[in-house]
Write an enzyme that holds these catalytic residues in place. Structure first.
Site, PDB file in Angstrom:
ATOM      1  N   ASP A  13       1.007  -1.063  -0.188  1.00  0.00           N
ATOM      2  CA  ASP A  13       0.408  -0.071   0.525  1.00  0.00           C
ATOM      3  C   ASP A  13       0.962   1.285  -0.249  1.00  0.00           C
ATOM      4  O   ASP A  13       1.867   0.986   0.492  1.00  0.00           O
ATOM      5  CB  ASP A  13      -1.107  -0.336   1.461  1.00  0.00           C
ATOM      6  CG  ASP A  13      -1.913   1.422   1.317  1.00  0.00           C
ATOM      7  OD1 ASP A  13      -2.326   1.837   0.443  1.00  0.00           O
ATOM      8  OD2 ASP A  13      -1.586   1.666   2.619  1.00  0.00           O
ATOM      9  N   SER A  14       0.778   2.687  -0.130  1.00  0.00           N
ATOM     10  CA  SER A  14       1.325   3.420  -0.118  1.00  0.00           C
ATOM     11  C   SER A  14       1.970   4.071   0.801  1.00  0.00           C
ATOM     12  O   SER A  14       2.551   4.858   1.622  1.00  0.00           O
ATOM     13  CB  SER A  14       0.552   5.068  -0.093  1.00  0.00           C
ATOM     14  OG  SER A  14      -0.789   4.994  -0.097  1.00  0.00           O
ATOM     15  N   CYS A  76      -4.496  -0.924  -2.663  1.00  0.00           N
ATOM     16  CA  CYS A  76      -4.280   0.060  -2.329  1.00  0.00           C
ATOM     17  C   CYS A  76      -5.824   0.318  -3.166  1.00  0.00           C
ATOM     18  O   CYS A  76      -4.805  -0.051  -4.799  1.00  0.00           O
ATOM     19  CB  CYS A  76      -2.794   0.653  -2.431  1.00  0.00           C
ATOM     20  SG  CYS A  76      -3.594   2.767  -2.625  1.00  0.00           S
ATOM     21  N   GLU A 157      -5.965   9.386  10.096  1.00  0.00           N
ATOM     22  CA  GLU A 157      -4.140   8.958  10.386  1.00  0.00           C
ATOM     23  C   GLU A 157      -4.122  10.185  12.064  1.00  0.00           C
ATOM     24  O   GLU A 157      -3.752   9.255  12.673  1.00  0.00           O
ATOM     25  CB  GLU A 157      -3.603   8.743   9.189  1.00  0.00           C
ATOM     26  CG  GLU A 157      -3.966   8.724   7.668  1.00  0.00           C
ATOM     27  CD  GLU A 157      -2.326   8.037   7.351  1.00  0.00           C
ATOM     28  OE1 GLU A 157      -1.569   8.708   7.514  1.00  0.00           O
ATOM     29  OE2 GLU A 157      -2.167   7.582   6.654  1.00  0.00           O
ATOM     30  N   CYS A 189     -10.675   1.982  -0.491  1.00  0.00           N
ATOM     31  CA  CYS A 189     -10.104   2.942  -0.331  1.00  0.00           C
ATOM     32  C   CYS A 189     -10.212   2.828   1.679  1.00  0.00           C
ATOM     33  O   CYS A 189     -10.721   1.656   2.334  1.00  0.00           O
ATOM     34  CB  CYS A 189     -10.215   4.217   0.597  1.00  0.00           C
ATOM     35  SG  CYS A 189      -8.183   5.149   0.923  1.00  0.00           S
ATOM     36  N   HIS A 191      -8.143   2.516   4.099  1.00  0.00           N
ATOM     37  CA  HIS A 191      -8.250   3.259   4.960  1.00  0.00           C
ATOM     38  C   HIS A 191      -9.795   2.964   5.744  1.00  0.00           C
ATOM     39  O   HIS A 191     -10.030   2.935   7.157  1.00  0.00           O
ATOM     40  CB  HIS A 191      -7.999   4.366   4.767  1.00  0.00           C
ATOM     41  CG  HIS A 191      -6.852   4.774   5.281  1.00  0.00           C
ATOM     42  ND1 HIS A 191      -5.123   4.234   4.004  1.00  0.00           N
ATOM     43  CD2 HIS A 191      -5.808   5.402   5.878  1.00  0.00           C
ATOM     44  CE1 HIS A 191      -4.605   4.875   3.890  1.00  0.00           C
ATOM     45  NE2 HIS A 191      -4.464   5.806   5.579  1.00  0.00           N
TER      46      HIS A 191
HETATM   47  N1  DGL Z   1      -4.783   3.344   1.160  1.00  0.00           N
HETATM   48  C1  DGL Z   1      -5.088   4.064  -0.332  1.00  0.00           C
HETATM   49  C2  DGL Z   1      -5.829   3.375  -0.758  1.00  0.00           C
HETATM   50  O1  DGL Z   1      -6.714   2.773  -0.436  1.00  0.00           O
HETATM   51  C3  DGL Z   1      -4.765   5.077   0.127  1.00  0.00           C
HETATM   52  C4  DGL Z   1      -3.794   6.969   0.673  1.00  0.00           C
HETATM   53  C5  DGL Z   1      -3.142   7.326  -0.460  1.00  0.00           C
HETATM   54  O2  DGL Z   1      -4.101   7.850  -0.726  1.00  0.00           O
HETATM   55  O3  DGL Z   1      -2.175   6.702  -0.642  1.00  0.00           O
HETATM   56  O4  DGL Z   1      -6.592   4.018  -1.783  1.00  0.00           O
END
Ligand code: DGL
Length: 268
Positions: A13-14, A76, A157, A189, A191
């Site tokens: 992931d990022s 991600c 976050e 997403c 998150h």
């Molecule tokens: N976790 C990333 C996603 O699923 C989002 C976070 C980011 O913007 O890097 O898109």
């Protein structure tokens, strides 16, 4: 069973958000050894160009292949939406690739059969049109309302969860008219599973809130079963790498993985 069964699963992931997917995988597949990579030096991906996300994703895929991973899980949505083909090409026949969008699209169109679906995600995910395109390609009679909700990642976050501020931000996004008639909302997403209950509550539990982490873990299990690659070795030791390290990443990783983990810095 194939010899490949003993190889680890790469998850990236990022940042630390994809740990929600890693967590769902470890719960469903407790024998699988995970190698997690969070590209914390380059986050957020949600505001980056497609070319940049493709470049980061290709490099991370190479790294996970060097670690001998049998599957690359793109945990991600932004990378799944913008770099899936790049990652597939990079992996070639060395590893299988699982993204977080295709299994969810299959679930909402085939298994659940919704007619009016909403999807929320980063700007990079929503502006790519990937969810809408893939859902409509499978069922042109479905209506898809998509909305970029870029405040949600920093909000989560920074720990604004189940409080007045997060309720106000969620209300402001989800009360948009285009989402008023939906039967299901895809959390596009990795998150967002953290605020799934809060979102369900906003809709008075009348809208199905789709958490991709469980769907992806189930898809991965079915794939490993079909290829004879379920790992038989018990008590796996997972590894968690990040491209930049701060104490804060270490602290919030517990929110996503529900367990203390130790992040190691690696420079790609
Ligand atoms: N976790 C990333 C996603 O699923 C989002 C976070 C980011 O913007 O890097 O898109």
């Amino acid at each position: 069973m194939s010899d490949n069964a003993h190889r680890p699963i790469g998850v990236f992931d990022s940042g630390v958000g994809g740990l929600t997917v890693a967590n769902a995988i470890r719960q469903l597949l407790p024998n699988e050894k995970l190698i997690y990579f969070g590209d914390t030096a380059h986050l957020p991906y949600g505001d980056k160009s497609k070319e940049t996300i493709m470049g980061y994703s290709a490099r991370i895929t190479q790294y996970l292949l060097e670690q001998n991973c049998k599957v690359i899980v793109i945990a991600c949505n932004t990378a799944s939406a913008n770099a899936y083909e790049t990652i597939l090409a990079e992996a070639g026949d060395k590893a299988m690739v699982v993204d977080v969008i295709n299994p969810v699209v299959e679930f909402v169109t085939k298994e659940a059969g919704y007619k009016r679906i909403g999807v929320i995600g980063t700007k990079g995910t929503i502006n790519s049109g990937t969810y809408v395109g893939k859902i409509i390609a499978r069922n042109p009679h479905v209506t898809v309302a998509s909305l970029a909700t870029p405040m949600l990642v920093p909000m989560i976050e920074e720990g604004f969860i189940f409080d007045d501020i997060s309720n106000a931000i969620i209300r402001s996004y989800l009360s948009k008219p285009e989402l008023s008639q939906i039967q299901a909302l895809i959390l596009g997403c990795t998150h967002y599973p953290i605020i799934k209950n809060q979102i369900s509550k906003f809709f008075n539990f009348e809208v199905d809130v789709i958490d991709s982490s469980r769907i992806v873990a189930t898809h991965l299990r079915d794939l490993l079963v079909s290829k004879g690659q379920l790992n038989p070795d018990p008590s796996p030791v997972h590894k968690f790498f990040v491209s930049d390290f701060t104490e804060y990443f270490q602290v919030i990783s517990k929110l996503f993985f529900e367990e203390n983990i130790s992040l190691e810095k690696v420079t790609l």
